[in-house]
Design a protein around this motif. Structure first.
Motif, PDB file in Angstrom:
ATOM      1  N   PRO A 247      40.521  47.373  29.827  1.00 10.66           N
ATOM      2  CA  PRO A 247      40.231  46.477  30.946  1.00 10.66           C
ATOM      3  C   PRO A 247      39.224  45.402  30.584  1.00 10.66           C
ATOM      4  O   PRO A 247      38.519  45.499  29.580  1.00 10.66           O
ATOM      5  N   TRP A 248      39.161  44.381  31.429  1.00  7.66           N
ATOM      6  CA  TRP A 248      38.209  43.287  31.248  1.00  7.66           C
ATOM      7  C   TRP A 248      36.803  43.870  31.137  1.00  7.66           C
ATOM      8  O   TRP A 248      36.351  44.600  32.010  1.00  7.66           O
ATOM      9  N   THR A 249      36.160  43.580  30.041  1.00  9.41           N
ATOM     10  CA  THR A 249      34.809  44.041  29.763  1.00  9.41           C
ATOM     11  C   THR A 249      33.918  42.832  29.585  1.00  9.41           C
ATOM     12  O   THR A 249      34.336  41.845  28.961  1.00  9.41           O
ATOM     13  N   VAL A 250      32.718  42.878  30.115  1.00  8.93           N
ATOM     14  CA  VAL A 250      31.795  41.747  30.067  1.00  8.93           C
ATOM     15  C   VAL A 250      30.632  42.074  29.123  1.00  8.93           C
ATOM     16  O   VAL A 250      29.681  42.754  29.524  1.00  8.93           O
ATOM     17  N   PRO A 251      30.701  41.596  27.871  1.00  6.98           N
ATOM     18  CA  PRO A 251      29.602  41.835  26.932  1.00  6.98           C
ATOM     19  C   PRO A 251      28.324  41.076  27.311  1.00  6.98           C
ATOM     20  O   PRO A 251      27.229  41.591  27.175  1.00  6.98           O
ATOM     21  N   ASN A 252      28.497  39.828  27.749  1.00  7.99           N
ATOM     22  CA  ASN A 252      27.377  38.960  28.110  1.00  7.99           C
ATOM     23  C   ASN A 252      27.733  38.267  29.418  1.00  7.99           C
ATOM     24  O   ASN A 252      28.714  37.517  29.457  1.00  7.99           O
ATOM     25  N   PRO A 253      26.994  38.506  30.471  1.00  9.93           N
ATOM     26  CA  PRO A 253      27.330  37.859  31.742  1.00  9.93           C
ATOM     27  C   PRO A 253      27.292  36.339  31.614  1.00  9.93           C
ATOM     28  O   PRO A 253      26.348  35.787  31.048  1.00  9.93           O
ATOM     29  N   PRO A 254      28.328  35.661  32.118  1.00  9.26           N
ATOM     30  CA  PRO A 254      28.340  34.198  32.043  1.00  9.26           C
ATOM     31  C   PRO A 254      27.361  33.606  33.055  1.00  9.26           C
ATOM     32  O   PRO A 254      27.029  34.243  34.060  1.00  9.26           O
ATOM     33  N   PRO A 255      26.909  32.394  32.793  1.00  7.13           N
ATOM     34  CA  PRO A 255      26.041  31.742  33.777  1.00  7.13           C
ATOM     35  C   PRO A 255      26.840  31.451  35.046  1.00  7.13           C
ATOM     36  O   PRO A 255      28.058  31.263  34.987  1.00  7.13           O
ATOM     37  N   PRO A 256      26.175  31.424  36.211  1.00 10.13           N
ATOM     38  CA  PRO A 256      26.915  31.218  37.465  1.00 10.13           C
ATOM     39  C   PRO A 256      27.570  29.834  37.554  1.00 10.13           C
ATOM     40  O   PRO A 256      28.575  29.673  38.230  1.00 10.13           O
ATOM     41  N   HIS A 257      26.993  28.865  36.864  1.00 13.15           N
ATOM     42  CA  HIS A 257      27.572  27.514  36.876  1.00 13.15           C
ATOM     43  C   HIS A 257      27.718  27.071  35.433  1.00 13.15           C
ATOM     44  O   HIS A 257      26.737  26.848  34.735  1.00 13.15           O
ATOM     45  N   GLY A 258      28.943  26.994  34.990  1.00 13.72           N
ATOM     46  CA  GLY A 258      29.178  26.608  33.610  1.00 13.72           C
ATOM     47  C   GLY A 258      30.650  26.674  33.294  1.00 13.72           C
ATOM     48  O   GLY A 258      31.491  26.902  34.171  1.00 13.72           O
ATOM     49  N   THR A 259      30.945  26.487  32.031  1.00 18.57           N
ATOM     50  CA  THR A 259      32.324  26.479  31.557  1.00 18.57           C
ATOM     51  C   THR A 259      32.500  27.583  30.531  1.00 18.57           C
ATOM     52  O   THR A 259      31.595  27.857  29.753  1.00 18.57           O
ATOM     53  N   ALA A 260      33.670  28.185  30.553  1.00 19.31           N
ATOM     54  CA  ALA A 260      34.022  29.196  29.551  1.00 19.31           C
ATOM     55  C   ALA A 260      35.225  28.696  28.762  1.00 19.31           C
ATOM     56  O   ALA A 260      36.123  28.054  29.312  1.00 19.31           O
ATOM     57  N   PHE A 261      35.236  28.998  27.485  1.00 21.04           N
ATOM     58  CA  PHE A 261      36.357  28.690  26.601  1.00 21.04           C
ATOM     59  C   PHE A 261      37.197  29.960  26.507  1.00 21.04           C
ATOM     60  O   PHE A 261      36.698  31.013  26.113  1.00 21.04           O
TER      61      PHE A 261
END
Length: 137
Positions: free
Chosen positions: A5-19
């Motif tokens: 399943p989707w695992t989150v190693p590092n939480p993304p910032p609330p406002h930003g872009t993901a590649f």
């Protein structure tokens, strides 16, 4: 269908872009499936501690000899740094001879759009496969 399943190693910032990268791999024979799957688990372990990794998932369809990956990253450089680092780098090299076909697609999303759905990823992979096939024609 085995999946991770989707695992989150590092939480993304609330406002930003993901590649984002999605991939589809098909191995040549059923006897290649266990090796590919075991190597995938080593890469999975690596991604869980990779700098810049915002999330990842894997779907395995062993009877079809097909594996899908989906991951989101801080940026392209973070993804490429992961791909160039061991054990992923060695895994890619060692599995090259077992591959029948592979498709990769990349796009950017707002981090509020994470996690990416598998429906979206598969649609994009299908479109990319069509584009790749048209380029080969």
């Amino acid at each position: 269908m085995p999946s991770l399943p989707w695992t989150v190693p590092n939480p993304p910032p609330p406002h930003g872009t993901a590649f984002v990268m999605a991939s589809r791999f098909e191995v040549r024979t059923l006897k290649d499936v266990p090796r590919f799957f075991l190597r995938s688990l080593a890469a999975w372990k690596q991604v869980r501690s990779a700098p810049g990794a915002y999330g990842a998932s894997l779907i395995a369809q062993p009877a079809r000899r097909v594996f899908y990956t989906l991951s989101a990253w801080q940026d392209r450089d973070a993804l490429y740094a992961y791909a160039r680092t061991e054990p992923h780098r060695g895994i890619m090299t060692s599995l090259r001879s077992t591959m029948r076909a592979s498709t990769f697609t990349f796009w950017e999303v707002d981090t509020t759009g994470l996690p990416i759905t598998w429906d979206d990823a598969r649609r994009r992979l299908t479109e990319q496969a069509r584009t790749d096939a048209a380029g080969d024609a």
